[in-house]
Design a protein around this motif. Sequence first.
Motif, PDB file in Angstrom:
ATOM      1  N   HIS B  35       0.825  -1.205   0.000  1.00 52.89           N
ATOM      2  CA  HIS B  35       0.000   0.000   0.000  1.00 52.89           C
ATOM      3  C   HIS B  35       0.862   1.258   0.000  1.00 52.89           C
ATOM      4  CE1 HIS B  35      -3.737  -2.131   1.464  1.00 52.89           C
ATOM      5  NE2 HIS B  35      -2.805  -2.990   1.848  1.00 52.89           N
ATOM      6  N   LEU B  37       0.153   5.109   1.618  1.00 51.54           N
ATOM      7  CA  LEU B  37      -0.696   5.942   2.446  1.00 51.54           C
ATOM      8  C   LEU B  37      -0.029   7.299   2.548  1.00 51.54           C
ATOM      9  CD1 LEU B  37      -0.281   2.898   4.064  1.00 51.54           C
ATOM     10  CD2 LEU B  37      -2.413   3.753   5.026  1.00 51.54           C
ATOM     11  N   GLN B  39      -0.072  11.377   4.713  1.00 52.90           N
ATOM     12  CA  GLN B  39      -0.481  12.189   5.858  1.00 52.90           C
ATOM     13  C   GLN B  39      -0.136  13.631   5.561  1.00 52.90           C
ATOM     14  OE1 GLN B  39       1.350  11.099   9.643  1.00 52.90           O
ATOM     15  NE2 GLN B  39      -0.583  11.549  10.675  1.00 52.90           N
ATOM     16  N   LYS B  43      -2.395  16.559   9.791  1.00 52.84           N
ATOM     17  CA  LYS B  43      -3.652  15.833   9.572  1.00 52.84           C
ATOM     18  C   LYS B  43      -3.495  14.355   9.885  1.00 52.84           C
ATOM     19  CE  LYS B  43      -5.672  19.541   8.020  1.00 52.84           C
ATOM     20  NZ  LYS B  43      -6.726  20.222   8.834  1.00 52.84           N
ATOM     21  N   GLY B  44      -4.591  13.612   9.700  1.00 46.69           N
ATOM     22  CA  GLY B  44      -4.588  12.190   9.984  1.00 46.69           C
ATOM     23  C   GLY B  44      -4.126  11.351   8.805  1.00 46.69           C
ATOM     24  N   LEU B  45      -4.203  10.034   8.997  1.00 43.59           N
ATOM     25  CA  LEU B  45      -3.771   9.100   7.976  1.00 43.59           C
ATOM     26  C   LEU B  45      -4.806   8.986   6.866  1.00 43.59           C
ATOM     27  CD1 LEU B  45      -2.483   6.213  10.253  1.00 43.59           C
ATOM     28  CD2 LEU B  45      -1.114   7.936   9.057  1.00 43.59           C
ATOM     29  N   TRP B  47      -5.357   6.531   3.369  1.00 40.48           N
ATOM     30  CA  TRP B  47      -4.938   5.460   2.465  1.00 40.48           C
ATOM     31  C   TRP B  47      -5.019   5.971   1.037  1.00 40.48           C
ATOM     32  CZ3 TRP B  47      -8.140   2.972  -1.140  1.00 40.48           C
ATOM     33  CH2 TRP B  47      -7.588   1.843  -1.766  1.00 40.48           C
ATOM     34  N   TYR B  95       3.803   7.292   2.810  1.00 38.98           N
ATOM     35  CA  TYR B  95       4.346   6.076   3.393  1.00 38.98           C
ATOM     36  C   TYR B  95       3.996   4.875   2.520  1.00 38.98           C
ATOM     37  CZ  TYR B  95       4.422   8.694   7.857  1.00 38.98           C
ATOM     38  OH  TYR B  95       4.654   9.616   8.863  1.00 38.98           O
ATOM     39  N   TYR B 104      -4.555  -4.695   6.914  1.00 40.45           N
ATOM     40  CA  TYR B 104      -3.834  -3.975   7.952  1.00 40.45           C
ATOM     41  C   TYR B 104      -2.359  -3.907   7.565  1.00 40.45           C
ATOM     42  CZ  TYR B 104      -2.261  -8.525   9.767  1.00 40.45           C
ATOM     43  OH  TYR B 104      -1.701  -9.763   9.900  1.00 40.45           O
ATOM     44  N   PHE B 105      -1.619  -3.032   8.258  1.00 44.61           N
ATOM     45  CA  PHE B 105      -0.266  -2.687   7.832  1.00 44.61           C
ATOM     46  C   PHE B 105       0.710  -3.004   8.957  1.00 44.61           C
ATOM     47  CE2 PHE B 105      -2.582  -0.723   4.569  1.00 44.61           C
ATOM     48  CZ  PHE B 105      -3.598   0.023   5.160  1.00 44.61           C
ATOM     49  N   TRP B 108       5.835  -0.298   8.154  1.00 46.24           N
ATOM     50  CA  TRP B 108       5.746   0.981   7.473  1.00 46.24           C
ATOM     51  C   TRP B 108       7.152   1.497   7.181  1.00 46.24           C
ATOM     52  CZ3 TRP B 108       1.021   4.217   7.569  1.00 46.24           C
ATOM     53  CH2 TRP B 108      -0.079   3.569   8.155  1.00 46.24           C
ATOM     54  N   GLY B 109       7.278   2.239   6.086  1.00 42.00           N
ATOM     55  CA  GLY B 109       8.513   2.968   5.860  1.00 42.00           C
ATOM     56  C   GLY B 109       8.513   4.250   6.684  1.00 42.00           C
ATOM     57  N   ARG B 110       9.603   4.997   6.602  1.00 42.86           N
ATOM     58  CA  ARG B 110       9.700   6.246   7.358  1.00 42.86           C
ATOM     59  C   ARG B 110       8.990   7.401   6.667  1.00 42.86           C
ATOM     60  NH1 ARG B 110      15.792   6.697   9.952  1.00 42.86           N
ATOM     61  NH2 ARG B 110      15.663   4.827  11.255  1.00 42.86           N
TER      62      ARG B 110
END
Lengths: 110, 118
Positions: B35, B37, B39, B43-45, B47, B95, B104-105, B108-110
């Motif tokens: 995936h 995603l 941000q 703000k929030g996450l 997808w 990300y 689900y994840f 995650w990358g940085r």
Amino acid sequence: QSVLTQPPSVSAAPGQKVTISCSGSSSNIGNNYVSWYRQLPGTAPKLLIYDNDKRPSGIPDRFSGSKSGTSATLGITGLQTGDEAVYYCGTWDSSLTAVVFGGGTKLTVL
Amino acid sequence: QVQLVESGGGVVHPGGSLRLSCAASEFTLSIYGMHWLRQAPGKGLEWVAFVRYDSSAKYYTDSVKGRFSISRDNSKNTLYLQMNTLRAEDTAVYYCAKSPSNWYFDLWGRGTLVTVSS
């Protein structure tokens, strides 16, 4: 406006327990698994709970998840100052054919 | 060390294009759904897109359909996001994330910052 609804903030004292709610609908939480993530400032989110109530390896049992109908809940016991972060719930929405998240809940450990 | 590393972010003018990459280390990307995603600042996450392990299915959030394209090269252990016709509202940290199953994840990358500004 997020598809899933979370309280913007919660707070509790060190050592206490807190719960964070996540409300959705039949097209998302009601018929799909929920996951929870914690995001510390300036870092990537980290998986805390998947498949409603399962903890990945390395996540302590202070963290728990549950789901009932179209709502889910994250529980954290034995609060520590290091738990201060923003917590997100997420799931698949079958109607939108998209992953959806809550707006995030900022946890303050007083 | 098992990790995902994003690259390719930067500053781009509205209407411009960027291609993000996500390289996997110490594990095989080819057996996982992947995936993107994002941000936005403060703000929030959100997808953005998903590609099945074998590229047989791809999904996008509505706001990027027709402008973004997710792809993967399993031989290079790398995930991509081609972003065209960029808008100011695409400004965000992007990300990449690995998904064992059930949306689900678990890794995650940085993240890499994309700024769309004139």
